[in-house]
Design a protein around this motif. Structure first.
Motif, PDB file in Angstrom:
ATOM      1  N   ARG A 133       7.004   0.489  -4.351  1.00 28.53           N
ATOM      2  CA  ARG A 133       6.312   1.093  -3.209  1.00 28.53           C
ATOM      3  C   ARG A 133       6.566   2.592  -3.206  1.00 28.53           C
ATOM      4  O   ARG A 133       7.542   3.062  -3.778  1.00 28.53           O
ATOM      5  N   ALA A 147       7.367   5.932  -0.919  1.00 31.21           N
ATOM      6  CA  ALA A 147       7.747   6.458   0.397  1.00 31.21           C
ATOM      7  C   ALA A 147       7.113   7.837   0.522  1.00 31.21           C
ATOM      8  O   ALA A 147       7.139   8.631  -0.424  1.00 31.21           O
ATOM      9  N   GLN A 151       9.764  10.086   3.505  1.00 24.86           N
ATOM     10  CA  GLN A 151      10.942   9.257   3.782  1.00 24.86           C
ATOM     11  C   GLN A 151      10.644   7.966   4.539  1.00 24.86           C
ATOM     12  O   GLN A 151      11.539   7.391   5.164  1.00 24.86           O
ATOM     13  N   ALA A 152       9.385   7.531   4.509  1.00 27.20           N
ATOM     14  CA  ALA A 152       9.080   6.228   5.113  1.00 27.20           C
ATOM     15  C   ALA A 152       8.148   5.482   4.166  1.00 27.20           C
ATOM     16  O   ALA A 152       7.291   6.100   3.510  1.00 27.20           O
ATOM     17  N   PHE A 153       8.282   4.167   4.089  1.00 26.64           N
ATOM     18  CA  PHE A 153       7.376   3.392   3.241  1.00 26.64           C
ATOM     19  C   PHE A 153       5.936   3.651   3.665  1.00 26.64           C
ATOM     20  O   PHE A 153       5.618   3.688   4.858  1.00 26.64           O
ATOM     21  N   GLU A 193       6.612  14.806   1.008  1.00 21.74           N
ATOM     22  CA  GLU A 193       7.671  14.384   0.087  1.00 21.74           C
ATOM     23  C   GLU A 193       7.343  12.962  -0.348  1.00 21.74           C
ATOM     24  O   GLU A 193       7.236  12.060   0.485  1.00 21.74           O
ATOM     25  N   VAL A 194       7.151  12.785  -1.651  1.00 22.72           N
ATOM     26  CA  VAL A 194       6.720  11.484  -2.173  1.00 22.72           C
ATOM     27  C   VAL A 194       7.818  10.936  -3.076  1.00 22.72           C
ATOM     28  O   VAL A 194       8.338  11.648  -3.932  1.00 22.72           O
ATOM     29  N   ALA A 195       8.181   9.675  -2.882  1.00 23.70           N
ATOM     30  CA  ALA A 195       9.254   9.071  -3.681  1.00 23.70           C
ATOM     31  C   ALA A 195       8.853   7.666  -4.110  1.00 23.70           C
ATOM     32  O   ALA A 195       8.201   6.936  -3.362  1.00 23.70           O
ATOM     33  N   LEU A 196       9.240   7.324  -5.328  1.00 20.22           N
ATOM     34  CA  LEU A 196       9.012   5.980  -5.843  1.00 20.22           C
ATOM     35  C   LEU A 196      10.217   5.107  -5.492  1.00 20.22           C
ATOM     36  O   LEU A 196      11.346   5.404  -5.894  1.00 20.22           O
ATOM     37  N   ILE A 197       9.935   4.042  -4.721  1.00 20.28           N
ATOM     38  CA  ILE A 197      11.028   3.137  -4.330  1.00 20.28           C
ATOM     39  C   ILE A 197      10.849   1.861  -5.144  1.00 20.28           C
ATOM     40  O   ILE A 197      10.014   1.013  -4.821  1.00 20.28           O
TER      41      ILE A 197
END
Lengths: 130, 83, 130, 83
Positions: B54, B56, B59-61, B73-77
């Motif tokens: 998913r 984020a 900092q939120a899904f 801010e985009v992150a791979l969870i």
């Protein structure tokens, strides 16, 4: 009802838990779960796990999860403490404490919390091979 | 538009980096689902981490249809493993 | 592998647990369950529970049960401590500690131990009404 | 032969005693099951405790067919509630 979630540097030590686990008159069952780093990761030996966290989302998700589980199981208290960075073999990486009126909901809450932790909280572990 | 996606854990180890860049046409505002697809297409070295992954956003899904704009801010969870 | 079972006079206090919970390298999950006397017994208020034990059968059954559960779940350690006599509201009547390689068997062992305790170990509780 | 059966917990509270006596013909060596049946017949005040009850003979659970002889320690294990 106490809901506490916290990420600490390094291993989870007894000092991290000081004052965390409140008592209350309706509590009939309290469960403390402790995750400990094992020496063998599959067939290979490690010296530690490096826990990487996506901050501050990891702590916030941990706290949200604690609140959800507490509400769903009608808990009297819940506290989750997770380590960040290097945790050596034999050290504690994670502590979950749950208090409830009866054991059934306390044990179900522990089980569900850990399942969800392993899916929904942005924490990764990287083996430090021997 | 380029998006730098933060990566962690096994994905970061495999990529040898803490972020991956994906590119979209200027003016385009891709969805989270499109960013995941672009990661799979442009970064096959982290393909192993994308099953069930998913994004984020801030900092939120994020749901697959969430639009990403400049500055997010985009992150791979993916492949989380707490406990 | 440590198997320990013991019945103590009165409530289970931290001193009863001293040195009980060994560490070992294969342990990845440790669970401590605590049973606490609650103020309300159904609709009525109590001040304590009087735990009556059939001695020495109670302690022997407790120990046999610990051994069985340890074997069935492949535990690395198990310790059960039960109070005898008066245990006041808010005090701990029972502690179970279980250590295993993984959490699944640790939690299953706790659940099964308590189920069996409530069927197979000659311990009775008598409410002391307010 | 008379057998004094030790009782505990709610059964002892109801009986107002810590033992119940059951009687058999002299020379008879009753089984654990027969003792349970005699308890039900001769002590209806503890009938509420006999569903699912077991006898312990000399501090170990006894099968229904276990014979009881003079000098055995016999106890009713019913309505236990540890934890």
């Amino acid at each position: 009802m106490t809901v506490l979630a916290r990420i600490v540097g390094g291993a989870v030590t007894p000092a991290c838990e000081a004052g965390v686990f409140a008592r209350g008159e309706g509590i009939g069952a309290a469960v403390r779960f402790e995750g400990i780093v094992r020496r063998m990761e599959g067939e290979r030996e490690i010296v530690a796990l490096d826990y990487q966290t996506y901050d501050p989302m990891a702590e916030r998700r941990l706290k949200e999860l604690a609140g959800e589980i507490a509400a769903r199981h009608g808990l009297r208290g819940i506290a989750a403490i997770h380590g960040r960075g290097r945790v050596a073999v034999g050290e504690v990486s994670f502590v979950l404490w749950v208090a409830a009126a009866h054991r059934a909901e306390a044990l179900a809450a522990v089980e569900e919390f850990i399942d969800r932790l392993k899916r929904d909280v942005p924490i990764w572990k990287i083996p430090v091979w021997k | 538009m380029t998006i730098d996606v933060l990566i962690f854990g096994p994905a970061a180890s495999a990529a040898g980096s803490d972020r991956l860049r994906v590119r979209f046409a200027d003016g385009e505002s891709p969805s989270a689902g499109e960013v995941l697809a672009a990661l799979a297409r442009e970064h096959p070295d982290v393909g192993f981490a994308l099953g069930g992954a998913r994004l984020a956003v801030n900092q939120a899904f994020a749901a697959a249809e969430t639009r990403i704009v400049a500055g997010d801010e985009v992150a791979l969870i993916a492949l989380v493993g707490g406990g």
